[in-house]
Design a protein around this motif. Structure first.
Motif, short mmCIF file in Angstrom:
data_model
loop_
_atom_site.label_atom_id
_atom_site.label_comp_id
_atom_site.label_asym_id
_atom_site.label_seq_id
_atom_site.Cartn_x
_atom_site.Cartn_y
_atom_site.Cartn_z
N SER A 55 -16.46 -3.44 -1.34
CA SER A 55 -15.42 -4.21 -0.64
C SER A 55 -15.72 -5.71 -0.73
O SER A 55 -14.82 -6.52 -0.60
CB SER A 55 -15.28 -3.77 0.81
N LEU A 56 -16.95 -6.07 -1.01
CA LEU A 56 -17.27 -7.49 -1.26
C LEU A 56 -16.50 -8.03 -2.47
O LEU A 56 -16.31 -9.23 -2.60
CB LEU A 56 -18.76 -7.69 -1.53
N LEU A 57 -16.09 -7.13 -3.35
CA LEU A 57 -15.40 -7.56 -4.59
C LEU A 57 -13.89 -7.36 -4.51
O LEU A 57 -13.19 -7.41 -5.53
CB LEU A 57 -15.99 -6.83 -5.79
N ARG A 58 -13.38 -7.15 -3.31
CA ARG A 58 -11.93 -7.02 -3.13
C ARG A 58 -11.23 -8.28 -3.66
O ARG A 58 -11.57 -9.41 -3.29
CB ARG A 58 -11.62 -6.91 -1.64
N GLY A 59 -10.29 -8.08 -4.56
CA GLY A 59 -9.52 -9.21 -5.07
C GLY A 59 -10.27 -10.07 -6.07
O GLY A 59 -9.75 -11.08 -6.53
N TYR A 60 -11.48 -9.67 -6.43
CA TYR A 60 -12.25 -10.49 -7.36
C TYR A 60 -11.75 -10.32 -8.80
O TYR A 60 -11.89 -11.20 -9.62
CB TYR A 60 -13.74 -10.14 -7.26
N ASP A 99 -8.31 -8.42 -10.69
CA ASP A 99 -7.14 -7.54 -10.68
C ASP A 99 -6.40 -7.65 -12.01
O ASP A 99 -6.56 -8.63 -12.73
CB ASP A 99 -6.14 -7.99 -9.60
N LEU A 104 -18.28 -4.08 6.18
CA LEU A 104 -16.89 -4.55 6.06
C LEU A 104 -15.96 -3.37 5.78
O LEU A 104 -14.90 -3.22 6.40
CB LEU A 104 -16.78 -5.60 4.93
N PRO A 124 -13.45 -10.30 1.43
CA PRO A 124 -13.71 -11.73 1.54
C PRO A 124 -12.42 -12.53 1.27
O PRO A 124 -11.56 -12.09 0.51
CB PRO A 124 -14.75 -12.01 0.45
N ASN A 137 -8.27 -1.09 -5.50
CA ASN A 137 -7.26 -0.41 -4.66
C ASN A 137 -6.19 -1.37 -4.14
O ASN A 137 -5.02 -1.07 -4.40
CB ASN A 137 -7.96 0.30 -3.49
N ASN A 138 -6.40 -2.37 -3.39
CA ASN A 138 -7.62 -3.01 -2.91
C ASN A 138 -7.82 -2.86 -1.42
O ASN A 138 -8.33 -3.79 -0.77
CB ASN A 138 -7.60 -4.49 -3.22
N ASN A 139 -7.38 -1.76 -0.83
CA ASN A 139 -7.60 -1.60 0.59
C ASN A 139 -8.16 -0.20 0.84
O ASN A 139 -8.17 0.64 -0.06
CB ASN A 139 -6.30 -1.84 1.38
N SER A 193 -3.73 -11.84 -4.26
CA SER A 193 -4.13 -10.45 -4.48
C SER A 193 -4.14 -9.68 -3.16
O SER A 193 -3.62 -8.56 -3.07
CB SER A 193 -5.53 -10.41 -5.11
N HIS A 194 -4.69 -10.28 -2.13
CA HIS A 194 -4.76 -9.59 -0.84
C HIS A 194 -3.35 -9.33 -0.28
O HIS A 194 -3.10 -8.28 0.31
CB HIS A 194 -5.56 -10.42 0.18
N PHE A 205 -20.27 -12.72 -0.40
CA PHE A 205 -19.38 -12.90 -1.57
C PHE A 205 -19.59 -14.27 -2.19
O PHE A 205 -19.70 -14.41 -3.41
CB PHE A 205 -17.92 -12.71 -1.17
N GLN A 236 -18.29 -12.57 3.99
CA GLN A 236 -17.81 -13.77 3.30
C GLN A 236 -18.99 -14.54 2.68
O GLN A 236 -18.92 -14.99 1.53
CB GLN A 236 -17.05 -14.67 4.29
N SER A 266 -3.37 -5.52 -0.36
CA SER A 266 -3.98 -5.14 0.92
C SER A 266 -3.07 -5.31 2.14
O SER A 266 -3.27 -4.62 3.14
CB SER A 266 -5.25 -5.97 1.18
#
Lengths: 435, 435
Positions: free
Chosen positions: A73-78, A80, A110, B380, A308-310, B386-387, A429, A426, B391
């Motif tokens: 989850s630290l890489l959410r949106g990193y 896409d 997180l 983060p 996913n990103n959720n 993207s979020h 990341f 945060q 998300s």
């Protein structure tokens, strides 16, 4: 063990119990278990002082997320909207190579607050530095089905280390946190593990009497590679390696033939369907209606927040109910109740806890969630199963209990410091990005 | 006209303005318009006493829902997982035949509070008894693009009545509610309207200088029928009938050939993509990447709550970003920013208000929404576009302004009585069910 008895009054309960699916009335919890569900107030209920007012709330079993990698989850949106190879090799792997124990800890925390607040009470996690994950689960109060996922594309001595780590983690933590933590053995995937390495995991699973989990047939390319390298498709390959002689389930299972589906059914192998991740990474649409028809236990997973990103399992429930209708031009497949079973009853069965979780009835663990249904998208209040599947979101979850203990109250985690976790995640990341 | 000036301080703004996409700073509204967006506090800002604290909030343009039938929210969850004919003929039509003006009023109001609370500030509505819809829009403070949708499978005198009703509604209400209401002419669909009936609508649209909207090519069956009945596919058919000589857009457009896509692009015809409804009714997956590549303006619609079953446009945004990747095995199509444009910039353009809506910049209408991003699924805090796409949910919307006026504050509608609306909608549904 805490001793406590409490009652929910005037609630609406989607029990997932086929013999008693909808109850408007009462539910009583004693310690970690449900002891009563019914329309009438149970005898002696006036002596229970600890009451929850169930009006305007809809109660259902806690959701079971059967595949993920929480720390990511630290890489959410990193990264896409990229080709899989770019996403994985240029983006994910270099960042993950930098992960420290602290990153796994805060990334997992997180993920856990996101899952808890959206109604997930049990989750499967395959990653490394699993001690960090287990400690978060212990503190957070939810259930974790945890395993050290091992990639075998490495020298024999590193393989040996990984196996030893997987074994010691599985032994050390099984049954921990009052039984909320269970463990499994998990070679990462047929395309990342040589056959002999998988066989070592199978042997360890036999020795420890543990179930197994792996990624399988997520992309067409890996299936083709399996055929090239081993002369057969992944289901036959894993079956030959003995994996399906253990209680086991696979993640994804997107590219399957009729014969493979039949063999999975015969061997009692579950499939964790990850619709958002499969769509986002363009892996394809799994043959869920065919799997269900064949009698395979299909559950739902979010995969990681990086793809996913959720981690809101209600999103997966809705996707599971929607995409197979559209993809197959048949609006009758994966009806609402079946999609809900995938996230509850079938999820519990997948992790080997179908006798304890996934249904609200006496004798089952008190893992339950309450949604605030006094919102326009739940009106008219008619078919609440339909509303849960096609209208609800994890943001509608107000309260969550696991083992009878309230872990989310009024949308806030009771056992974890959310502000601290968001702050630390945060920081992690940013350090990874700049490090 | 109210006279007012107010400022958002310390906000994060996803402006959808290509030249200035992300601003951390200030936005000033004067009356109904945005007059400033920038990193620096504008001159004289200390004299503005009306301030919004933008911290922990993410601001973006209000969402535009380009296809729906609001009153049908009374039928949310009334019929799911059925074949289209059963759903429509056995379930929807008999219930809709019983709809009174009160049902349209309360059904629309239920839909409007759901849309507002989830960030939709402008919506297209095609139904009948449109006076009731217009009155709700007037009171609710959002924008409505309204039209009397007419099915022409009826005797000539009834056709005539419907056309007259459509015309008088369009004339009476265009520009009403300080310009928040605009109107269009709308024959229901090529398969429900004889060619001559469609031509009468086209003529009326010319006479009144109004745009047009219709359902088109939602199912494979209706396309086949069009070919059987008229010797050509729907795009050519509507083009021959003159519809595309008007500014116009169609809903669905699931089943299109390359030639049809090229003709839509040439004629400047927009497509309202309704992914959830298309999946749920098993209509198929629209060729959105090809439409976008051809230069067609593709926007997003929820369709009605009877085939979705929610009106949260963030769900459609996410579906639009996900399903075309999975269906076409290409993870690069419909990237996050493009999905967000479909719900904002392209939506505004579709309803002919691209010069006023869809972007946060000076001179545009102050239609904006604020999401509470201090939640785990927005961490983060990295790529917020993207979020928003992968998300966010409509439940994250905290505040909504239309024409500079706050219509949702802290998640509550300011101009409508939500409790009353939920109650009345429930009563209407129960009366329809038992009536």
């Amino acid at each position: 063990m805490r001793m406590s008895k409490w009652i929910i009054e005037n609630g609406t309960f989607i029990t997932m119990d086929e013999s008693n699916p909808l109850v408007k009335g009462y539910l009583v919890v004693e310690d970690d278990k449900i002891v009563y569900v019914g329309e009438e107030a149970p005898e002696g209920s006036e002596q229970i002082t600890d009451k929850v007012d169930g009006r305007r709330l809809l109660f259902m079993p806690g959701l079971v997320n059967t595949h993920g990698h929480a720390a990511m989850s630290l890489l959410r949106g990193y990264s896409d909207d990229q080709n899989l190879q770019v996403w994985l090799q240029d983006k994910m792997w270099p960042m993950e190579a930098k992960f420290t124990a602290a990153d796994v800890k805060w990334g997992t925390a997180l993920a856990v607050i996101e899952m808890l607040k959206s109604g997930t009470t049990a989750f499967v996690d395959m990653y490394d530095r699993m001690d960090e994950v287990a400690k978060v689960v212990e503190q957070a109060g939810l259930r974790g089905v945890l395993m050290r996922g091992a990639i075998g594309l490495c020298p024999p001595e590193v393989q040996k280390e990984k196996l030893a780590e997987a074994v010691s983690f599985a032994k050390d933590w099984r049954g921990a946190a009052d039984g909320r933590i269970t463990t499994m053995m998990s070679p990462h995937a047929p395309y990342t593990c040589p056959p002999a390495f998988i066989e070592q995991f199978v042997q360890a699973a036999h020795d420890l009497d543990l179930p197994m989990h792996t990624h399988m047939s997520e992309t067409a390319a890996e299936v083709e590679q399996n055929v090239r390298d081993y002369g057969c498709r992944p289901v036959e390959h894993l079956d030959k390696l003995g994996m399906f002689s253990r209680p086991s389930f696979v993640a994804h299972g997107v590219h399957l033939t009729d014969e493979e589906i039949a063999l999975l059914a015969e061997r009692g192998v579950g499939v964790s369907h990850n619709p958002a991740s499969n769509l986002k990474l363009a892996s394809g649409v799994a043959r869920v209606p065919e799997l269900l028809r064949a009698g395979v236990t299909v559950s739902l997973g979010t995969d990681s927040a990086a793809s996913n990103n959720n981690l809101d399992l209600f999103d997966e429930i809705r996707l599971a109910a929607l995409i197979h209708k559209g993809a197959g031009f048949d609006p009758t497949v994966v009806p609402a109740a079946e999609a809900l079973r995938m996230a509850t009853v079938y999820g519990a069965r997948t992790i080997g806890q179908g006798d304890k979780l996934g249904v609200l009835k006496p004798g089952m663990k008190a893992d339950l969630i309450a949604l605030d249904t006094d919102q326009p998208h739940f009106y008219p209040q008619s078919d609440m199963v339909s509303h849960l599947v096609y209208s609800a979101s994890g943001r509608d979850v107000a309260h969550v209990w696991v083992d009878g203990r309230q872990v989310v109250k009024g949308g806030k985690c009771t056992l974890l410091d959310e502000e601290r976790i968001k702050y630390e995640a945060q920081q992690c990341f940013e350090r990874l990005l700049n490090g």
